[in-house]
Motif scaffolding. Structure first.
Motif, PDB file in Angstrom:
ATOM      1  N   ARG A 335       0.262  10.704   5.758  1.00 16.50           N
ATOM      2  CA  ARG A 335      -0.484  10.174   4.615  1.00 16.50           C
ATOM      3  C   ARG A 335       0.428   9.341   3.713  1.00 16.50           C
ATOM      4  O   ARG A 335       1.638   9.492   3.710  1.00 16.50           O
ATOM      5  CB  ARG A 335      -1.112  11.330   3.816  1.00 16.50           C
ATOM      6  CG  ARG A 335      -0.084  12.342   3.331  1.00 16.50           C
ATOM      7  CD  ARG A 335      -0.742  13.523   2.638  1.00 16.50           C
ATOM      8  NE  ARG A 335       0.255  14.549   2.298  1.00 16.50           N
ATOM      9  CZ  ARG A 335       0.624  15.533   3.114  1.00 16.50           C
ATOM     10  NH1 ARG A 335       0.092  15.614   4.330  1.00 16.50           N
ATOM     11  NH2 ARG A 335       1.527  16.417   2.734  1.00 16.50           N
ATOM     12  N   GLU A 349      -4.711   6.425   2.036  1.00 20.65           N
ATOM     13  CA  GLU A 349      -4.239   5.439   2.999  1.00 20.65           C
ATOM     14  C   GLU A 349      -4.214   4.102   2.260  1.00 20.65           C
ATOM     15  O   GLU A 349      -5.241   3.630   1.758  1.00 20.65           O
ATOM     16  CB  GLU A 349      -5.159   5.362   4.220  1.00 20.65           C
ATOM     17  CG  GLU A 349      -4.963   4.138   5.107  1.00 20.65           C
ATOM     18  CD  GLU A 349      -3.556   4.029   5.719  1.00 20.65           C
ATOM     19  OE1 GLU A 349      -3.178   2.924   6.122  1.00 20.65           O
ATOM     20  OE2 GLU A 349      -2.835   5.056   5.782  1.00 20.65           O
ATOM     21  N   LYS A 361      -8.292   1.124  10.010  1.00 21.68           N
ATOM     22  CA  LYS A 361      -7.701   1.801   8.868  1.00 21.68           C
ATOM     23  C   LYS A 361      -8.535   2.991   8.413  1.00 21.68           C
ATOM     24  O   LYS A 361      -8.003   3.979   7.893  1.00 21.68           O
ATOM     25  CB  LYS A 361      -7.525   0.809   7.710  1.00 21.68           C
ATOM     26  CG  LYS A 361      -6.476  -0.263   7.980  1.00 21.68           C
ATOM     27  CD  LYS A 361      -5.083   0.356   8.115  1.00 21.68           C
ATOM     28  CE  LYS A 361      -4.021  -0.711   8.341  1.00 21.68           C
ATOM     29  NZ  LYS A 361      -2.656  -0.143   8.450  1.00 21.68           N
ATOM     30  N   LYS A 364      -7.575   5.640  10.768  1.00 22.21           N
ATOM     31  CA  LYS A 364      -6.239   6.130  10.431  1.00 22.21           C
ATOM     32  C   LYS A 364      -6.300   7.101   9.269  1.00 22.21           C
ATOM     33  O   LYS A 364      -5.616   8.139   9.258  1.00 22.21           O
ATOM     34  CB  LYS A 364      -5.330   4.951  10.094  1.00 22.21           C
ATOM     35  CG  LYS A 364      -3.877   5.341   9.859  1.00 22.21           C
ATOM     36  CD  LYS A 364      -3.006   4.108   9.620  1.00 22.21           C
ATOM     37  CE  LYS A 364      -1.544   4.491   9.420  1.00 22.21           C
ATOM     38  NZ  LYS A 364      -0.688   3.303   9.196  1.00 22.21           N
ATOM     39  N   LEU A 365      -7.132   6.795   8.266  1.00 25.37           N
ATOM     40  CA  LEU A 365      -7.306   7.706   7.141  1.00 25.37           C
ATOM     41  C   LEU A 365      -7.886   9.035   7.609  1.00 25.37           C
ATOM     42  O   LEU A 365      -7.490  10.112   7.132  1.00 25.37           O
ATOM     43  CB  LEU A 365      -8.218   7.052   6.088  1.00 25.37           C
ATOM     44  CG  LEU A 365      -8.588   7.908   4.871  1.00 25.37           C
ATOM     45  CD1 LEU A 365      -7.350   8.371   4.118  1.00 25.37           C
ATOM     46  CD2 LEU A 365      -9.529   7.133   3.932  1.00 25.37           C
ATOM     47  N   HIS A 368      -5.161  11.101   8.853  1.00 27.07           N
ATOM     48  CA  HIS A 368      -4.380  11.653   7.743  1.00 27.07           C
ATOM     49  C   HIS A 368      -5.031  12.921   7.189  1.00 27.07           C
ATOM     50  O   HIS A 368      -4.353  13.911   6.897  1.00 27.07           O
ATOM     51  CB  HIS A 368      -4.255  10.633   6.608  1.00 27.07           C
ATOM     52  CG  HIS A 368      -3.393   9.452   6.935  1.00 27.07           C
ATOM     53  ND1 HIS A 368      -2.511   9.443   7.987  1.00 27.07           N
ATOM     54  CD2 HIS A 368      -3.281   8.231   6.320  1.00 27.07           C
ATOM     55  CE1 HIS A 368      -1.879   8.273   8.022  1.00 27.07           C
ATOM     56  NE2 HIS A 368      -2.337   7.518   7.026  1.00 27.07           N
TER      57      HIS A 368
END
Length: 478
Positions: A335, A349, A361, A364-365, A368
């Motif tokens: 993170r 993010e 993205k 990707k968050l 995290h």
């Protein structure tokens, strides 16, 4: 005894002194000294002469200068290091902007400096001008050359015109207007130039300029007074510069201040110095505040790449902290930070991109948040994607369509905010328009796309300039 005026700096021997915003009447004097180098050094303190604003620079009209010279009076100009400087003004909406100002525009003839080439310290004073040699003593060095002195082809008495770009009409491109060749009546008085001093390669660094005009019969009339364009000598302050010229050139009996006078304190000097030191400490604190405030502007253009000189993640975390939130640092590879609320942890993010938002993205968050759950970090975790899209464009002109990624966010219970919206929130917080609770409400509300419409002022260059100006003034006091 001639009546003497100094403009911009004091010499200690003048009859009258005028600051840059004072409206002096040049025709009331016999010898006038204008310290354009001082004006250049005070460029953050004053306003462009075209504007009718407090602190606007005032120069005499060209016609007043012409009458002054034909009356047998003399004008001495201490040359600046650059022909043009950027001075404050206002755009058509009233916002502070900086506009180019030619420091010689007020003269009835054209002066062109060459400040782009390295100067020389090999100076020769021309025969007949030996009285000017004290101006070039003590290892004199100069970087500016008088490249051209000439008659003005488009002469008007009031020199400075509106420096603001012309407004363009909607739907029409701005076209360059053709200019007719000047008529003979458009020209200013002719000039006679005598070189006072030059470099060893023949380039002029100091000159005497006289005016020539035709009388009613068409016969040439030469002005009895002259304009002297003289470079500054770094080893001489303005008072010494002025007194040398008055004594050596104009044969004025000036009572010199004795050198030993500086050995004596002025009354209350210790208290004054203590006050100055206190002011300098305050200025140093202001400089730190300005540096931090300017640093937050990275929110408007930075990206998240490690190799970039302008990172984005740290300013984002610090912006939330500045607004009273508890923000924990990044976990590299996982993170970019976490906002810790009373009953919730928001995983961050942070990214910047030259184009729009990439769906990757959002994914990707999501990773995290999952990593934080496995780690046991935080409680009731959610995700916030902080994005700086189209980062090379002016934020006010960026076009972003949230519908392209809204569903991806809603499916995961995440929220989205642009760094420009975050910057607007921070500005509003610093102005006292919102508080920490308002920020939390935005982060935890129902809206997936967090929007905040607050005004962002323009003119950051002025802020830095005013601090620099105060620092320069304190340096002069010391």
């Amino acid at each position: 005894m001639p009546r003497i005026l100094t403009k911009g700096s004091r010499s200690g021997v003048e009859d009258d002194y005028a600051g840059w915003s004072d409206e002096e009447n040049l025709k009331h004097y016999n010898i006038a000294f204008y310290d354009l180098l001082d004006l250049e050094n005070r460029k953050y303190e004053v306003v462009h002469p075209w504007f009718d604003l407090e602190d606007a620079v005032h120069f005499p009209s060209r016609d007043d200068v012409v009458q002054f010279l034909f009356g047998g009076n003399d004008l001495v100009i201490r040359l600046p290091e650059h022909q043009e400087v950027e001075l404050r003004g206002e755009d058509r909406e009233g916002n502070t902007e900086r506009y180019s100002c030619d420091l010689f525009e007020w003269l009835p003839f054209y002066v062109g400096l060459n400040d782009g080439e390295e100067g020389s310290d090999l100076i020769e004073v021309r025969d007949g001008f030996e009285d000017w040699e004290p101006c070039f003593a003590n290892d004199f060095e100069w970087e500016v050359v008088l490249q051209r002195i000439a008659q003005r082809s488009r002469y008007r008495s009031t020199p400075y015109s509106d420096p603001r770009p012309r407004p363009s009409k909607p739907g029409m491109s701005q076209q360059v207007q053709s200019r007719a060749a000047p008529r003979s009546s458009d020209y200013g008085p002719n000039v006679e130039v005598e070189v006072i001093a030059e470099e060893n390669v023949g380039r002029t660094i100091a000159a005497e300029v006289g005016l020539v005009a035709d009388d009613d019969d068409g016969d040439p009339v030469h002005s009895d007074g002259s304009v002297y364009l003289i470079p500054a000598n770094s080893s001489k302050k303005f008072d010494e510069f002025t007194q040398d010229i008055l004594v050596e050139v104009f044969d004025v009996d000036v009572e010199q201040v004795p050198e030993w006078l500086d050995d004596y304190q002025v009354p209350g000097e210790e208290d004054i110095l203590s006050e100055i030191e206190s002011l300098e400490s305050q200025v140093s604190e202001l400089e730190q505040q300005v540096e931090r405030a300017e640093w937050f502007r990275q929110l408007l253009f930075a990206n998240d790449e490690d190799y970039s000189d302008y990172g984005l993640e740290k300013p984002v975390r610090e912006a939330f902290r500045e607004m009273g939130l508890t923000v924990e640092g990044e976990k590299p590879g996982f993170r970019d930070g976490g906002i810790v609320l009373d009953d919730q942890t928001i995983i961050l993010e942070v990214t910047g991109r030259k184009r729009g938002v990439r769906l990757g993205k959002v994914q990707k968050l999501e990773r995290h948040v999952e990593d934080a759950e496995e780690e046991g970090y935080g409680q009731d975790r959610s995700g916030l994607l902080v994005y700086n899209p189209f980062r090379n464009e002016d934020p006010e002109s960026r076009s972003l369509n949230p519908n392209n990624f809204r569903e991806e966010l809603e499916d995961r219970g995440f929220k989205f905010i642009t760094t420009y919206q975050l910057y607007q929130m921070l500005c509003a917080y610093e102005r006292g328009e919102i508080d920490t609770d308002d920020v939390v409400e935005k982060l935890t509300g129902e809206d997936t796309i967090i929007e905040f419409s607050g005004s962002v002022g323009h003119g950051g260059d002025t802020l830095r300039g005013r601090i620099d100006s105060v620092r320069q003034r304190l340096d002069r006091l010391f």
